[in-house]
Design a protein around this motif. Structure first.
Motif, PDB file in Angstrom:
ATOM      1  N   ASN A  13      35.289  19.028  43.905  1.00  0.00           N
ATOM      2  CA  ASN A  13      33.880  19.016  43.515  1.00  0.00           C
ATOM      3  C   ASN A  13      33.085  18.024  44.341  1.00  0.00           C
ATOM      4  O   ASN A  13      31.970  18.313  44.804  1.00  0.00           O
ATOM      5  N   ILE A  14      33.669  16.829  44.540  1.00  0.00           N
ATOM      6  CA  ILE A  14      32.971  15.799  45.290  1.00  0.00           C
ATOM      7  C   ILE A  14      32.778  16.228  46.741  1.00  0.00           C
ATOM      8  O   ILE A  14      31.692  16.081  47.312  1.00  0.00           O
ATOM      9  N   CYS A  15      33.840  16.762  47.352  1.00  0.00           N
ATOM     10  CA  CYS A  15      33.732  17.190  48.753  1.00  0.00           C
ATOM     11  C   CYS A  15      32.750  18.341  48.916  1.00  0.00           C
ATOM     12  O   CYS A  15      31.995  18.388  49.900  1.00  0.00           O
ATOM     13  N   ASN A  16      32.745  19.273  47.983  1.00  0.00           N
ATOM     14  CA  ASN A  16      31.785  20.374  48.048  1.00  0.00           C
ATOM     15  C   ASN A  16      30.353  19.865  47.944  1.00  0.00           C
ATOM     16  O   ASN A  16      29.454  20.337  48.657  1.00  0.00           O
ATOM     17  N   LEU A  17      30.155  18.896  47.062  1.00  0.00           N
ATOM     18  CA  LEU A  17      28.820  18.328  46.901  1.00  0.00           C
ATOM     19  C   LEU A  17      28.382  17.597  48.161  1.00  0.00           C
ATOM     20  O   LEU A  17      27.246  17.756  48.630  1.00  0.00           O
ATOM     21  N   ALA A  18      29.297  16.812  48.731  1.00  0.00           N
ATOM     22  CA  ALA A  18      28.970  16.084  49.962  1.00  0.00           C
ATOM     23  C   ALA A  18      28.679  17.046  51.110  1.00  0.00           C
ATOM     24  O   ALA A  18      27.733  16.837  51.885  1.00  0.00           O
ATOM     25  N   SER A  19      29.493  18.083  51.241  1.00  0.00           N
ATOM     26  CA  SER A  19      29.302  19.055  52.323  1.00  0.00           C
ATOM     27  C   SER A  19      27.972  19.774  52.192  1.00  0.00           C
ATOM     28  O   SER A  19      27.236  19.944  53.179  1.00  0.00           O
ATOM     29  N   ALA A  44      20.425  11.944  55.833  1.00  0.00           N
ATOM     30  CA  ALA A  44      21.622  12.602  55.308  1.00  0.00           C
ATOM     31  C   ALA A  44      22.634  11.588  54.785  1.00  0.00           C
ATOM     32  O   ALA A  44      23.240  11.795  53.728  1.00  0.00           O
ATOM     33  N   ASP A  45      22.857  10.486  55.529  1.00  0.00           N
ATOM     34  CA  ASP A  45      23.768   9.446  55.063  1.00  0.00           C
ATOM     35  C   ASP A  45      23.371   8.969  53.671  1.00  0.00           C
ATOM     36  O   ASP A  45      24.205   8.874  52.754  1.00  0.00           O
ATOM     37  N   LYS A  46      22.098   8.659  53.523  1.00  0.00           N
ATOM     38  CA  LYS A  46      21.614   8.119  52.257  1.00  0.00           C
ATOM     39  C   LYS A  46      21.682   9.154  51.141  1.00  0.00           C
ATOM     40  O   LYS A  46      22.059   8.841  50.003  1.00  0.00           O
ATOM     41  N   ALA A  47      21.321  10.404  51.455  1.00  0.00           N
ATOM     42  CA  ALA A  47      21.315  11.444  50.433  1.00  0.00           C
ATOM     43  C   ALA A  47      22.721  11.766  49.949  1.00  0.00           C
ATOM     44  O   ALA A  47      22.962  11.927  48.737  1.00  0.00           O
ATOM     45  N   VAL A  48      23.686  11.874  50.883  1.00  0.00           N
ATOM     46  CA  VAL A  48      25.067  12.167  50.486  1.00  0.00           C
ATOM     47  C   VAL A  48      25.610  11.054  49.603  1.00  0.00           C
ATOM     48  O   VAL A  48      26.189  11.318  48.538  1.00  0.00           O
ATOM     49  N   GLU A  49      25.421   9.815  50.022  1.00  0.00           N
ATOM     50  CA  GLU A  49      25.965   8.721  49.206  1.00  0.00           C
ATOM     51  C   GLU A  49      25.319   8.667  47.829  1.00  0.00           C
ATOM     52  O   GLU A  49      25.999   8.421  46.824  1.00  0.00           O
ATOM     53  N   LEU A  93      23.850  13.177  64.281  1.00  0.00           N
ATOM     54  CA  LEU A  93      22.459  13.243  64.737  1.00  0.00           C
ATOM     55  C   LEU A  93      22.327  13.928  66.092  1.00  0.00           C
ATOM     56  O   LEU A  93      21.228  14.332  66.479  1.00  0.00           O
ATOM     57  N   SER A  94      23.465  14.081  66.817  1.00  0.00           N
ATOM     58  CA  SER A  94      23.417  14.794  68.095  1.00  0.00           C
ATOM     59  C   SER A  94      23.860  16.257  67.959  1.00  0.00           C
ATOM     60  O   SER A  94      24.035  16.952  68.962  1.00  0.00           O
ATOM     61  N   GLY A  95      24.052  16.727  66.721  1.00  0.00           N
ATOM     62  CA  GLY A  95      24.409  18.121  66.502  1.00  0.00           C
ATOM     63  C   GLY A  95      25.872  18.436  66.722  1.00  0.00           C
ATOM     64  O   GLY A  95      26.275  19.603  66.707  1.00  0.00           O
ATOM     65  N   HIS A  96      26.696  17.407  66.919  1.00  0.00           N
ATOM     66  CA  HIS A  96      28.134  17.618  67.155  1.00  0.00           C
ATOM     67  C   HIS A  96      28.826  17.858  65.818  1.00  0.00           C
ATOM     68  O   HIS A  96      28.599  17.119  64.858  1.00  0.00           O
ATOM     69  N   PRO A  97      29.699  18.871  65.712  1.00  0.00           N
ATOM     70  CA  PRO A  97      30.214  19.273  64.402  1.00  0.00           C
ATOM     71  C   PRO A  97      31.346  18.423  63.841  1.00  0.00           C
ATOM     72  O   PRO A  97      31.737  18.635  62.691  1.00  0.00           O
ATOM     73  N   LEU A  98      31.872  17.458  64.611  1.00  0.00           N
ATOM     74  CA  LEU A  98      33.058  16.736  64.141  1.00  0.00           C
ATOM     75  C   LEU A  98      32.717  15.439  63.407  1.00  0.00           C
ATOM     76  O   LEU A  98      33.335  14.402  63.613  1.00  0.00           O
ATOM     77  N   PHE A  99      31.738  15.509  62.523  1.00  0.00           N
ATOM     78  CA  PHE A  99      31.498  14.416  61.589  1.00  0.00           C
ATOM     79  C   PHE A  99      32.221  14.738  60.285  1.00  0.00           C
ATOM     80  O   PHE A  99      32.552  15.899  60.014  1.00  0.00           O
ATOM     81  N   GLY A 100      32.474  13.711  59.496  1.00  0.00           N
ATOM     82  CA  GLY A 100      33.192  13.944  58.254  1.00  0.00           C
ATOM     83  C   GLY A 100      32.581  13.190  57.082  1.00  0.00           C
ATOM     84  O   GLY A 100      31.655  12.386  57.234  1.00  0.00           O
ATOM     85  N   PHE A 101      33.134  13.457  55.919  1.00  0.00           N
ATOM     86  CA  PHE A 101      32.843  12.706  54.697  1.00  0.00           C
ATOM     87  C   PHE A 101      34.158  12.102  54.227  1.00  0.00           C
ATOM     88  O   PHE A 101      35.187  12.800  54.179  1.00  0.00           O
ATOM     89  N   PHE A 113      44.482   7.299  46.802  1.00  0.00           N
ATOM     90  CA  PHE A 113      44.001   8.660  47.036  1.00  0.00           C
ATOM     91  C   PHE A 113      42.958   8.640  48.128  1.00  0.00           C
ATOM     92  O   PHE A 113      42.143   7.716  48.223  1.00  0.00           O
ATOM     93  N   GLY A 114      42.983   9.653  48.993  1.00  0.00           N
ATOM     94  CA  GLY A 114      41.973   9.769  50.027  1.00  0.00           C
ATOM     95  C   GLY A 114      41.577  11.205  50.286  1.00  0.00           C
ATOM     96  O   GLY A 114      42.374  12.129  50.083  1.00  0.00           O
ATOM     97  N   ALA A 115      40.338  11.392  50.711  1.00  0.00           N
ATOM     98  CA  ALA A 115      39.835  12.713  51.093  1.00  0.00           C
ATOM     99  C   ALA A 115      39.101  12.593  52.419  1.00  0.00           C
ATOM    100  O   ALA A 115      38.319  11.662  52.630  1.00  0.00           O
ATOM    101  N   ILE A 116      39.395  13.524  53.323  1.00  0.00           N
ATOM    102  CA  ILE A 116      38.664  13.685  54.578  1.00  0.00           C
ATOM    103  C   ILE A 116      38.075  15.088  54.549  1.00  0.00           C
ATOM    104  O   ILE A 116      38.809  16.077  54.575  1.00  0.00           O
ATOM    105  N   CYS A 117      36.778  15.175  54.494  1.00  0.00           N
ATOM    106  CA  CYS A 117      36.106  16.470  54.411  1.00  0.00           C
ATOM    107  C   CYS A 117      35.315  16.700  55.691  1.00  0.00           C
ATOM    108  O   CYS A 117      34.541  15.841  56.112  1.00  0.00           O
ATOM    109  N   MET A 118      35.532  17.850  56.320  1.00  0.00           N
ATOM    110  CA  MET A 118      34.824  18.217  57.548  1.00  0.00           C
ATOM    111  C   MET A 118      33.885  19.380  57.215  1.00  0.00           C
ATOM    112  O   MET A 118      34.290  20.556  57.219  1.00  0.00           O
ATOM    113  N   PRO A 119      32.622  19.092  56.907  1.00  0.00           N
ATOM    114  CA  PRO A 119      31.723  20.130  56.380  1.00  0.00           C
ATOM    115  C   PRO A 119      31.543  21.335  57.295  1.00  0.00           C
ATOM    116  O   PRO A 119      31.572  22.486  56.830  1.00  0.00           O
ATOM    117  N   VAL A 120      31.332  21.126  58.594  1.00  0.00           N
ATOM    118  CA  VAL A 120      31.079  22.255  59.488  1.00  0.00           C
ATOM    119  C   VAL A 120      32.328  23.127  59.628  1.00  0.00           C
ATOM    120  O   VAL A 120      32.248  24.356  59.694  1.00  0.00           O
TER     121      VAL A 120
END
Length: 257
Positions: A13-19, A44-49, A93-101, A113-120
């Motif tokens: 749920n958290i990863c879906n919300l962040a993505s 986006a940084d501020k809104a996701v957090e 911010l440069s449009g590159h898809p390899l950012f994560g949450f 526990f850890g989660a790495i979410c790659m939205p794109v």
């Protein structure tokens, strides 16, 4: 079911919300600001957090929260959530898809526990200490390679390593069978999934490495600082990830000289 397992059930749920929140802004109009250390932050940084903090406070009201953008929020000292809303803001911010949450849950100072979410990419890596690591629900495991000479080695933040530790940089350029330069969390995620064998990283903050370390270690790997010490909230941010103890020890020797 342990408390940590119960917490991990909220991860999807958290990863879906962040993505969803991140993708609302990706490759759109961004308000970009620069912090004192010249690192960028976007809307986006501020809104996701903000969204993730709201979710955690709703479901775990007595837990502490540490986030990159809004700092520490009081709660139980032995139960702490650590959030990196956009890991790789310069990529974002440069449009590159390899950012994560990134999301970690720390129990008594240790990442459980850890989660790495790659939205794109629509990829979610989850790691539950001593139990399992998964990619989109399917089990993952680190590579069996034991020798650095045969390894795929990723060098993250290479220009910073070159600036501060040129001899280390020179040794890394001669290590591994295949070398790649990169940034941010995804090389470590690829290591957890068995595609990459070792990653040397530098100049990270706790919200950059604690979630990643939980995923890597749940998949059978090892992630420490450059001195081989376990990662904590107080680690200095120079880290080594490796698929197994033998490869980790050899990579540490390369870093230390």
């Amino acid at each position: 079911m342990t408390a940590t397992q119960a917490i991990s059930d909220h991860a999807e749920n958290i990863c879906n919300l962040a993505s969803k929140t991140a993708m609302h802004y990706f490759r759109g109009a961004l308000g970009v600001e620069f912090k004192a250390d010249e690192s960028p932050v976007t809307q986006a940084d501020k809104a996701v957090e903000t969204e993730i903090r709201r979710y955690i406070k709703q479901h775990f009201p007595d837990h502490g929260i540490l986030g990159e953008e809004h700092g520490r929020e009081d709660g139980k000292d032995d139960r702490l959530w650590v959030i990196d809303p956009i890991d790789g803001t310069r990529s974002f911010l440069s449009g590159h898809p390899l950012f994560g949450f990134l999301l970690a849950h720390i129990v008594d100072g240790t990442p459980e526990f850890g989660a790495i979410c790659m939205p794109v990419l629509n990829e979610t890596f989850l790691g539950l200490k001593g139990i399992r690591a998964t990619l989109n629900g399917q089990p993952i495991r680190t590579s069996p390679k034991r020798a650095l000479a045969d390894a795929i080695l990723y060098i993250n933040e290479g220009e910073k390593i070159y600036r501060d530790h040129p001899l280390v940089f020179d040794r890394l350029l001669q290590a591994g069978q295949t070398r790649r330069f990169a940034y941010d969390c995804y090389p470590h995620a690829l290591l957890a999934a068995g595609h990459v064998d070792a990653v040397v990283d530098y100049d990270l903050q706790p919200y950059d490495f604690l979630a990643v370390s939980a995923v890597v270690e749940a998949a059978g790997g090892i992630m420490t600082d450059w001195q081989g010490q376990p990662l904590t909230l107080n680690s200095n941010g120079a880290v080594v990830s490796a698929a197994n103890p033998e490869l980790h020890a050899e990579t540490l020797k390369t870093v230390s000289g």
